[in-house]
Design an enzyme around this catalytic site. Structure first.
Site, mmCIF file in Angstrom:
data_model
loop_
_atom_site.group_PDB
_atom_site.id
_atom_site.type_symbol
_atom_site.label_atom_id
_atom_site.label_comp_id
_atom_site.label_asym_id
_atom_site.label_seq_id
_atom_site.Cartn_x
_atom_site.Cartn_y
_atom_site.Cartn_z
ATOM 1 N N PRO A 219 -3.283 1.265 -9.008
ATOM 2 C CA PRO A 219 -4.351 1.166 -10.004
ATOM 3 C C PRO A 219 -3.942 1.731 -11.354
ATOM 4 C CG PRO A 219 -5.128 2.159 -7.957
ATOM 5 C CD PRO A 219 -3.641 2.123 -7.902
ATOM 6 N N GLU A 220 -3.855 0.882 -12.331
ATOM 7 C CA GLU A 220 -3.726 1.321 -13.720
ATOM 8 C C GLU A 220 -5.048 0.966 -14.400
ATOM 9 O OE1 GLU A 220 -0.067 0.113 -15.626
ATOM 10 O OE2 GLU A 220 1.002 0.033 -13.729
#
Length: 270
Positions: free
Chosen positions: A2-3
């Site tokens: 997750p960015e």
DNA sequence: CTGACGCCCTGCAAGC
DNA sequence: TGCTTGCAGGGCGTCA
């Protein structure tokens, strides 16, 4: 992993099922994530109504009508599952809403975190105090980036991963943005022309916007809260494509910087 | 202050 | 087939 786009997508998915709803059950099942889930989380959130959801960098923010804000980070492998068919060893926090919808924060590697602050003081939350501007916000520009990079001898790749320079970028999107802007990842951060910083800012905005539109990337264990996969991974230009052709015709290479993989094209990135 | 590096954790894939 | 090894990497702590 997750960015920013994945967190944005996650928050949007959570908003659809949480906004305006009362939390009828809040049950931490395993508290030892990156740091312990606050012991009073259950008591403070149970019976509260969710008033707003938002995002800062890679953190999700969930506000309630009691003046509390739950702040979560998905770490490397975290995701929210909506109405999971089964609850397993990696489902660390369960939340049920009025109407009986069950949500679960699932995080096998437990690099993620869940915290609770007062809504009116959320900006004082330690991880936020020295954080740089939102890359999609009005405070991120070639000028502000130039100021943040001024005098830095570290590589631009390393600098863009520094959340104090710009908040929310991770390894994937830094590689992608540098390729789009035609900048070598090894270039000293403080020695990039203004013209190229303009290109870089545009590239960062463009890649993040496209990734959000596509629903985020999928890498092994990331999925949108509704269970649908994100498709941006199919649009990666360089990430995970060692040995393949770059759009310019060059061959994509992989190198290690600071223990992390960097994918780049030596032909068009200089 | 800066930059370099190790560590946390688990699942997966490659190699033997 | 079953084992070992390496890799994924965000954020933080430590060290020079």
């Amino acid at each position: 992993m997750p960015e920013l786009p994945e967190v944005e997508t996650t928050v949007a998915g959570l908003r659809a099922v949480l906004a305006g709803r009362v939390l009828t059950r809040v049950e931490p099942r395993r508290a030892d994530l990156r740091f312990p889930i606050p012991v009073d989380l259950r008591q403070r959130l149970t019976g509260a109504r969710v008033t707003a959801l938002s995002r800062r960098a890679k953190y999700g923010l969930v506000e309630t009508d009691r003046g509390d804000m739950m702040i979560f980070h998905l770490g490397m492998s975290g995701r929210w599952r909506i109405a999971p068919a089964d609850i397993g060893a990696h489902d660390h926090l369960l939340i049920e809403t009025e109407g009986g919808l069950l949500l679960s924060l699932n995080d096998p590697r437990r690099f993620g975190s869940v915290d609770l602050v007062r809504s009116d003081a959320w900006q004082a939350y330690a991880p936020f105090t020295r954080m740089g501007p939102e890359p999609l916000g009005p405070d991120f520009s070639a000028s502000t980036l130039a100021r943040a990079l001024d005098g830095k001898t570290a590589s631009i790749k390393t600098a863009l991963l520094d959340q104090r320079v710009v908040a929310g970028l991770g390894n994937i999107y830094v590689c992608e943005a540098l390729n789009m802007a035609g900048i070598a990842p090894t270039r000293p951060a403080g020695r990039i022309s203004r013209a190229r910083l303009v290109l870089l800012v545009d590239a960062i905005r463009e890649v993040l916007t496209a990734a959000i539109a596509a629903g985020g990337s999928t890498l092994r264990d990331y999925a949108r809260p509704d269970g649908e996969l994100g498709y941006f991974s199919k649009q990666w230009r360089v990430y995970g494509r060692e040995g393949e052709n770059c759009a310019c015709g060059g061959t994509i290479q992989r190198r290690i910087d600071g223990g992390r993989s960097t994918f780049h094209c030596p032909r068009c990135q200089r």
